[in-house]
Design an enzyme around this catalytic site. Sequence first.
Site, PDB file in Angstrom:
ATOM      1  N   GLU A  95       0.788  -1.332   0.026  1.00  0.00           N
ATOM      2  CA  GLU A  95       0.047  -0.063   0.096  1.00  0.00           C
ATOM      3  C   GLU A  95       0.772   1.275  -0.230  1.00  0.00           C
ATOM      4  OE1 GLU A  95      -3.120  -1.893   3.029  1.00  0.00           O
ATOM      5  OE2 GLU A  95      -2.104  -0.083   3.653  1.00  0.00           O
ATOM      6  N   CYS A 140       5.230  -7.297   8.300  1.00  0.00           N
ATOM      7  CA  CYS A 140       6.047  -6.787   8.807  1.00  0.00           C
ATOM      8  C   CYS A 140       6.393  -8.017  10.374  1.00  0.00           C
ATOM      9  CB  CYS A 140       5.729  -5.668   9.744  1.00  0.00           C
ATOM     10  SG  CYS A 140       6.878  -4.757  10.988  1.00  0.00           S
ATOM     11  N   CYS A 196      -1.548  -3.459  15.218  1.00  0.00           N
ATOM     12  CA  CYS A 196      -0.999  -3.207  13.563  1.00  0.00           C
ATOM     13  C   CYS A 196      -1.493  -4.036  12.722  1.00  0.00           C
ATOM     14  CB  CYS A 196       0.436  -2.915  13.635  1.00  0.00           C
ATOM     15  SG  CYS A 196       0.974  -2.641  11.896  1.00  0.00           S
ATOM     16  N   CYS A 227      -2.551   1.357   8.640  1.00  0.00           N
ATOM     17  CA  CYS A 227      -1.512   0.823   8.108  1.00  0.00           C
ATOM     18  C   CYS A 227      -1.692  -0.680   7.931  1.00  0.00           C
ATOM     19  CB  CYS A 227      -0.279   0.917   9.053  1.00  0.00           C
ATOM     20  SG  CYS A 227       1.181   0.008   9.158  1.00  0.00           S
TER      21      CYS A 227
HETATM   22  N1  SAH Z   1       7.122   0.146  11.290  1.00  0.00           N
HETATM   23  C1  SAH Z   1       7.345   1.588  11.476  1.00  0.00           C
HETATM   24  C2  SAH Z   1       6.549   2.271  10.218  1.00  0.00           C
HETATM   25  C3  SAH Z   1       5.355   1.911   9.920  1.00  0.00           C
HETATM   26  S1  SAH Z   1       4.041   1.730  11.066  1.00  0.00           S
HETATM   27  C4  SAH Z   1       6.901   1.982  12.676  1.00  0.00           C
HETATM   28  O1  SAH Z   1       6.140   1.413  13.526  1.00  0.00           O
HETATM   29  O2  SAH Z   1       7.322   3.169  13.023  1.00  0.00           O
HETATM   30  C5  SAH Z   1       3.367   3.466  10.898  1.00  0.00           C
HETATM   31  C6  SAH Z   1       2.739   4.058  11.926  1.00  0.00           C
HETATM   32  O3  SAH Z   1       1.315   3.538  11.671  1.00  0.00           O
HETATM   33  C7  SAH Z   1       3.211   3.577  13.282  1.00  0.00           C
HETATM   34  O4  SAH Z   1       3.329   4.714  13.859  1.00  0.00           O
HETATM   35  C8  SAH Z   1       2.255   2.820  13.750  1.00  0.00           C
HETATM   36  O5  SAH Z   1       2.382   2.498  14.871  1.00  0.00           O
HETATM   37  C9  SAH Z   1       0.959   3.118  12.933  1.00  0.00           C
HETATM   38  N2  SAH Z   1      -0.297   2.222  13.268  1.00  0.00           N
HETATM   39  C10 SAH Z   1      -0.027   0.867  12.931  1.00  0.00           C
HETATM   40  N3  SAH Z   1      -1.185   0.617  13.327  1.00  0.00           N
HETATM   41  C11 SAH Z   1      -2.278   1.499  13.656  1.00  0.00           C
HETATM   42  C12 SAH Z   1      -3.390   1.648  14.150  1.00  0.00           C
HETATM   43  N4  SAH Z   1      -4.161   0.454  14.355  1.00  0.00           N
HETATM   44  N5  SAH Z   1      -3.845   2.910  14.602  1.00  0.00           N
HETATM   45  C13 SAH Z   1      -3.229   3.710  14.225  1.00  0.00           C
HETATM   46  N6  SAH Z   1      -1.830   3.829  13.776  1.00  0.00           N
HETATM   47  C14 SAH Z   1      -1.426   2.485  13.368  1.00  0.00           C
HETATM   48 FE1  SF4 Z   2       5.592  -3.194  12.090  1.00  0.00          FE
HETATM   49 FE2  SF4 Z   2       3.424  -2.060  12.315  1.00  0.00          FE
HETATM   50 FE3  SF4 Z   2       4.648  -2.397  14.262  1.00  0.00          FE
HETATM   51 FE4  SF4 Z   2       5.256  -0.527  12.545  1.00  0.00          FE
HETATM   52  S1  SF4 Z   2       3.781  -0.671  13.608  1.00  0.00           S
HETATM   53  S2  SF4 Z   2       6.668  -1.977  13.346  1.00  0.00           S
HETATM   54  S3  SF4 Z   2       4.496  -1.871  10.795  1.00  0.00           S
HETATM   55  S4  SF4 Z   2       4.148  -4.080  13.470  1.00  0.00           S
END
Ligand code: SAH
Ligand code: SF4
Length: 371
Positions: A96, A124, A131, A355
């Site tokens: 995505e 991931c 997530c 995400c």
């Molecule tokens: N792996 C990296 C970058 C990708 S995740 C990281 O974790 O920083 C990108 C963002 O999306 C992160 O801040 C993550 O915490 C957020 N994210 C993941 N799941 C989410 C959810 N259910 N609601 C809101 N943000 C979410």
């Molecule tokens: Fe991976 Fe999602 Fe955690 Fe970012 S927030 S490190 S994408 S599992």
Amino acid sequence: MKLTPARPSIHGETLDSLTALLTAHGHPGFRARQILAWLYKKRVRSWDEMTNLSRPLRTWLAATFALDPTIFVLTKQSEDVTAKLLLELEDKALIETVIIRAPQLGVGRENSRKTICISTQVGCAMGCKFCASGLEGLKRNLTAGEIVHQLIQVCRLEDARTPRARAELASFDNIVVMGMGEPLHNYDAVIRALTIVNAGWGLGFGARRITLSTSGLVPRIRQLAEEKLGIRLAISLHGATDEIREQIMPVNRKYPLKELLPAVREFSLKHGRMVTLEFILIEEVNDSLDQARKLRDIARDLHAHVNLIPCNTVEGLPWKRPSLTRQEKFARVLDDGGVSVTLRREKGHAIDAACGQLRLKTEKAREAAAL
Ligand code: SAH
Ligand code: SF4
């Protein structure tokens, strides 16, 4: 199972690597700049459009490289603020890329931004409990070319929106490496991709307008601090104490706050730029005012900006976002403490903008169709 595309994507080549490859195969090295200009300035869709190259060179390029390592599958639009592109890779994996045209509501101020969010892995490995990207583990790393090509797809989509004016990447304010995957877990490809995105012979996008978000791989944060690139850093904190962070982010067991925070400080000092701390607000998990106060202290200490994100609900996961009043109370603690804080007004819920969600749904639908 690790799958890699059959032919490498030309979008993963740097000026140096392409020059070296050309000369090694008996082609003039100076052609590299011309090829890159076709890719990034003209954004051609076929080798034959590279009209100033000889036919044998075009034939060699076509046999050596993939020109379009991602294929546009669909786009979902939400209230015209968020567009999500679902892209298919050569091995049929899905990723995505998101365009966000959302105003950000700060405490006491408002600003509007056009941001592109790119993915770095299929799935991931970090397994954060909230997530969608981590739900089924890591499938594979993206190649540098697959990372760069997401931006080409965004430009193409923009071209289609405004047929008369060609969309330039520079019309976007920011690129955030916050899509699917942990970018520092795919370090080399990500650095190579961002080098291409940043370079004058590449997409020419300013490094200071690129933010990489990580769940906190400490050695890689230190390594990133040494890179010449000069991109910005965001840390997915989501817990202001080890106790809370550990419950939702397994990576905290390996790199607890006492290791993470000094690495963030070092990065910040080295770059002279504020680091952002991202904090998803999850009801009854990390939304207490005690967490707010501890987060305030961490942010002050690091001189960091805090981005509060009401969590998105993910199918199959129990987490809920706190009420608006609760979110604002939490933000107020930080604001009153002199911390620069934004409370993200959630956009794109209707299009599964959290995400990894759109991909997960599409994969489930595909599996169901195959049954
Ligand atoms: N792996 C990296 C970058 C990708 S995740 C990281 O974790 O920083 C990108 C963002 O999306 C992160 O801040 C993550 O915490 C957020 N994210 C993941 N799941 C989410 C959810 N259910 N609601 C809101 N943000 C979410
Ligand atoms: Fe991976 Fe999602 Fe955690 Fe970012 S927030 S490190 S994408 S599992």
